[in-house]
Write a protein that holds these residues in place. Sequence first.
Motif, PDB file in Angstrom:
ATOM      1  N   ILE A 132      33.536  -7.950  21.392  1.00 28.53           N
ATOM      2  CA  ILE A 132      33.445  -8.626  22.742  1.00 28.53           C
ATOM      3  C   ILE A 132      34.792  -9.448  23.459  1.00 28.53           C
ATOM      4  N   PRO A 133      35.822  -9.859  22.339  1.00 32.27           N
ATOM      5  CA  PRO A 133      36.575 -10.914  22.744  1.00 32.27           C
ATOM      6  C   PRO A 133      37.521  -9.634  23.877  1.00 32.27           C
ATOM      7  N   TYR A 134      37.623  -8.619  23.044  1.00 32.30           N
ATOM      8  CA  TYR A 134      38.435  -7.438  24.050  1.00 32.30           C
ATOM      9  C   TYR A 134      37.679  -6.654  24.674  1.00 32.30           C
ATOM     10  N   THR A 135      36.828  -7.311  25.534  1.00 34.36           N
ATOM     11  CA  THR A 135      36.340  -6.659  26.685  1.00 34.36           C
ATOM     12  C   THR A 135      36.545  -7.984  28.057  1.00 34.36           C
ATOM     13  N   ASN A 136      35.980  -7.547  29.156  1.00 30.01           N
ATOM     14  CA  ASN A 136      35.890  -8.699  29.948  1.00 30.01           C
ATOM     15  C   ASN A 136      34.572  -9.138  30.441  1.00 30.01           C
ATOM     16  N   SER A 137      33.721  -8.866  29.248  1.00 27.84           N
ATOM     17  CA  SER A 137      32.375  -9.574  29.217  1.00 27.84           C
ATOM     18  C   SER A 137      32.352 -11.200  29.045  1.00 27.84           C
ATOM     19  N   ALA A 138      31.344 -11.944  29.350  1.00 24.25           N
ATOM     20  CA  ALA A 138      31.157 -13.325  29.128  1.00 24.25           C
ATOM     21  C   ALA A 138      31.006 -13.504  27.483  1.00 24.25           C
ATOM     22  N   ILE A 139      31.375 -14.442  26.747  1.00 25.98           N
ATOM     23  CA  ILE A 139      30.956 -14.686  25.413  1.00 25.98           C
ATOM     24  C   ILE A 139      30.256 -16.233  25.261  1.00 25.98           C
ATOM     25  N   LYS A 140      29.048 -15.941  24.939  1.00 24.13           N
ATOM     26  CA  LYS A 140      28.214 -17.260  24.747  1.00 24.13           C
ATOM     27  C   LYS A 140      29.043 -18.118  23.629  1.00 24.13           C
ATOM     28  N   TRP A 141      28.246 -19.246  23.748  1.00 23.33           N
ATOM     29  CA  TRP A 141      28.752 -20.396  22.909  1.00 23.33           C
ATOM     30  C   TRP A 141      28.884 -19.970  21.374  1.00 23.33           C
ATOM     31  N   HIS A 142      30.000 -20.469  20.928  1.00 21.71           N
ATOM     32  CA  HIS A 142      30.245 -20.479  19.507  1.00 21.71           C
ATOM     33  C   HIS A 142      31.599 -21.158  19.076  1.00 21.71           C
ATOM     34  N   THR A 143      31.643 -21.209  17.707  1.00 23.74           N
ATOM     35  CA  THR A 143      32.950 -21.697  16.998  1.00 23.74           C
ATOM     36  C   THR A 143      33.568 -20.471  16.625  1.00 23.74           C
ATOM     37  N   ASP A 144      34.705 -20.367  16.144  1.00 23.46           N
ATOM     38  CA  ASP A 144      35.533 -19.255  15.844  1.00 23.46           C
ATOM     39  C   ASP A 144      34.959 -19.147  14.349  1.00 23.46           C
ATOM     40  N   GLY A 145      35.131 -17.984  13.993  1.00 22.70           N
ATOM     41  CA  GLY A 145      35.164 -17.491  12.975  1.00 22.70           C
ATOM     42  C   GLY A 145      33.589 -18.009  12.024  1.00 22.70           C
ATOM     43  N   TYR A 146      32.534 -18.085  13.019  1.00 18.12           N
ATOM     44  CA  TYR A 146      31.395 -18.419  12.286  1.00 18.12           C
ATOM     45  C   TYR A 146      30.741 -17.332  11.152  1.00 18.12           C
ATOM     46  N   TYR A 147      31.343 -15.845  11.356  1.00 19.09           N
ATOM     47  CA  TYR A 147      30.796 -15.224  10.240  1.00 19.09           C
ATOM     48  C   TYR A 147      31.701 -15.037   8.979  1.00 19.09           C
TER      49      TYR A 147
END
Length: 316
Positions: A132-147
């Motif tokens: 999803i970061p490489y689309t123009n869609s909204a990204i929900k709340w997160h911290t990076d690398g949570y996975y």
Amino acid sequence: MSTAWFAPPRDRIAAVPGRPFELADDASYRHWREVKLQAHPRCVEDLIVDVQDPRNLSAAEHDAILERCHRSNMAIYRSAATLADKELPRRLGAQLGLQRLDANWLADEDGISQITVGTGTSEHVSQAAAYIPYTNSAIKWHTDGYYHPKARRIHAMILHCVRAAREGGENALMDHEMAYIALRDGNPAWVRALMADDAMTIPARMGEAGVARTAQSGPVFSVDAGGALHMRYTARTRSIEWKADACTREAVAFLQELLTSAVPYRFDVRLQPGMGIVAHNVLHDRRAFVDDPVRPRLLYRARYLDRLPAQAGGRG
Ligand SMILES: [Fe+2]
């Protein structure tokens, strides 16, 4: 440079004794909380530092960025450095003590990701476009690398804007320590639930050749060896499994409500060319956007296994 700043000095924050993130140490928490709330920025302008050249910070610019990061785990810089230069985030990070870039498998070889809508011009696009970061869609709340597994925790990041979208693409930011305070004040049992090692599980990701990433279970909140608070979180509802107990569910519902509320410590920013964010791994989202097809939105993202140094100054 923004002059809207206020006491207490950073030394007071650094001097908070005890272990404020331990539930048993309530006195330390109360003290830390008081200092934190008093020092926290009131508006997004308080986060902004004007810099001449992010690749070559003056001592005052360097210290101003770190001071904001000490108060609120994030700073926003504003510069005239609008040319595409992938070395910029690396050089900026190095000046701030950030050295160990996370080796994202979608990042280019130098470890800096180019966040742009997939256009078929890069060898990585066919894989990246699925994310999803490489689309123009909204990204929900997160911290990076949570996975990520524990050994690859993301502790800091730089997001640098080369080109903004024609419309949209704003980020909202929230200091994860402020989310911690809201939860602990709401119910300390919620914090305990979110510190459990099995609070949040990211299921395995399957690739063409089988398991591409094993399932990752871990806490939402953890405290690193230096006593700093780390947060793993995503507001995604798919590809995430929360521990199936009432307290965890309540805590997650509270957090989701908090992140969608107009709380005074949630900051919205639309990065313009030359602007960027230097931060610990704070909570953030991204709104959907519409590109100018000739000049599509382009951000560089550097993610680090290091934290920013504990004290500003020292560059002289
Ligand atoms: Fe992110």
